[in-house]
Scaffold this motif. Sequence first.
Motif, PDB file in Angstrom:
ATOM      1  N   TYR A  32       0.851  -1.188   0.000  1.00 35.10           N
ATOM      2  CA  TYR A  32       0.000   0.000   0.000  1.00 35.10           C
ATOM      3  C   TYR A  32       0.885   1.235   0.000  1.00 35.10           C
ATOM      4  CZ  TYR A  32      -3.650  -3.263   1.353  1.00 35.10           C
ATOM      5  OH  TYR A  32      -4.525  -4.312   1.391  1.00 35.10           O
ATOM      6  N   MET A  34       0.869   5.521  -0.131  1.00 38.05           N
ATOM      7  CA  MET A  34       0.085   6.729   0.059  1.00 38.05           C
ATOM      8  C   MET A  34       0.903   7.978  -0.222  1.00 38.05           C
ATOM      9  SD  MET A  34      -1.166   4.255   2.099  1.00 38.05           S
ATOM     10  CE  MET A  34      -2.708   3.673   2.832  1.00 38.05           C
ATOM     11  N   TYR A  36       0.727  12.006   1.066  1.00 41.38           N
ATOM     12  CA  TYR A  36       0.120  12.992   1.938  1.00 41.38           C
ATOM     13  C   TYR A  36       0.696  14.364   1.626  1.00 41.38           C
ATOM     14  CZ  TYR A  36      -1.800   9.335   4.991  1.00 41.38           C
ATOM     15  OH  TYR A  36      -2.513   8.277   5.510  1.00 41.38           O
ATOM     16  N   LEU A  46      -4.379  13.302   3.452  1.00 45.13           N
ATOM     17  CA  LEU A  46      -4.265  12.233   2.467  1.00 45.13           C
ATOM     18  C   LEU A  46      -4.655  12.739   1.087  1.00 45.13           C
ATOM     19  CD1 LEU A  46      -3.817   9.187   1.863  1.00 45.13           C
ATOM     20  CD2 LEU A  46      -6.279   8.897   2.257  1.00 45.13           C
ATOM     21  N   TYR A  49      -4.079   7.086  -2.413  1.00 40.06           N
ATOM     22  CA  TYR A  49      -3.421   5.832  -2.067  1.00 40.06           C
ATOM     23  C   TYR A  49      -3.564   4.861  -3.215  1.00 40.06           C
ATOM     24  CZ  TYR A  49      -7.534   2.893  -1.193  1.00 40.06           C
ATOM     25  OH  TYR A  49      -8.661   2.144  -1.327  1.00 40.06           O
ATOM     26  N   LEU A  88       4.601  14.024   1.448  1.00 46.61           N
ATOM     27  CA  LEU A  88       5.141  12.839   2.114  1.00 46.61           C
ATOM     28  C   LEU A  88       4.620  11.583   1.430  1.00 46.61           C
ATOM     29  CD1 LEU A  88       4.204  14.206   5.591  1.00 46.61           C
ATOM     30  CD2 LEU A  88       6.541  13.583   5.063  1.00 46.61           C
ATOM     31  N   LYS A  92       3.039   0.701   3.434  1.00 50.76           N
ATOM     32  CA  LYS A  92       2.847  -0.329   4.448  1.00 50.76           C
ATOM     33  C   LYS A  92       2.644  -1.664   3.757  1.00 50.76           C
ATOM     34  CE  LYS A  92      -2.080   0.731   5.150  1.00 50.76           C
ATOM     35  NZ  LYS A  92      -3.115   0.987   6.182  1.00 50.76           N
ATOM     36  N   LEU A  99       2.316   2.646   8.975  1.00 51.18           N
ATOM     37  CA  LEU A  99       2.870   3.361   7.846  1.00 51.18           C
ATOM     38  C   LEU A  99       4.336   3.693   8.089  1.00 51.18           C
ATOM     39  CD1 LEU A  99       0.089   5.956   6.979  1.00 51.18           C
ATOM     40  CD2 LEU A  99       0.940   4.153   5.484  1.00 51.18           C
ATOM     41  N   PHE A 101       7.019   6.386   6.632  1.00 53.98           N
ATOM     42  CA  PHE A 101       7.026   7.627   5.870  1.00 53.98           C
ATOM     43  C   PHE A 101       8.401   7.924   5.287  1.00 53.98           C
ATOM     44  CE2 PHE A 101       3.005   9.775   6.418  1.00 53.98           C
ATOM     45  CZ  PHE A 101       2.429   9.082   7.479  1.00 53.98           C
TER      46      PHE A 101
END
Lengths: 111, 116
Positions: A32, A34, A36, A46, A49, A88, A92, A99, A101
């Motif tokens: 996964y 993402m 941000y 967010l 994703y 960012l 995960k 998460l 980062f």
Amino acid sequence: QKEVEQDPGPLSVPEGAIVSLNCTYSNSAFQYFMWYRQYSRKGPELLMYTYSSGNKEDGRFTAQVDKSSKYISLFIRDSQPSDSATYLCASKGTSYGKLTFGQGTILTVHP
Amino acid sequence: GAVVSQHPSWVICKSGTSVKIECRSLDFQATTMFWYRQFPKQSLMLMATSNEGSKATYEQGVEKDKFLINHASLTLSTLTVTSAHPEDSSFYICSASTGMEADTQYFGPGTRLTVL
């Protein structure tokens, strides 16, 4: 070596430019991904994703994941001064995992 | 939807005192809440993960007796910094996950703690 690496920049572009933000990761278990956006002195928001490899588009934003090269990208089209923020990336391994980062890239879009 | 609030947004305290920070999910029930710490121009560092009604799981190197976490309900988690010292000054951010859509985390606006 950090599990998620991100060039901190800073990156400065003129309004209307296409922005490319990138991260690399080392953990093959990450599934996964993402992105941000964080404005100064605010919590992260967010943006998008993605699960596994592929592209995802939302308005002016496109997220890409290439698991073969462990490369994550976020493209911003027609960038605006309001896009100026820290971006960012995060990853995960499982849906309910924690998460990890990247360091964040500081972006400034000037008029 | 998926709004998370934090209170207070900014706090200054004297060294040796304790400070409590609240994190609330306003429009959803959070199966899990997370507490992060962020230093200037650095990324988020996960401190602990908490589930409603159970003890928090702390990351390695985080003092559980110093950073007390209580997750009393599906919409409220609190972080108490006990006997705060100047080195505890930082930006503390909570997040809450919905249990849906890849268990996406939604972040609060953060609390800036300054310990004099």
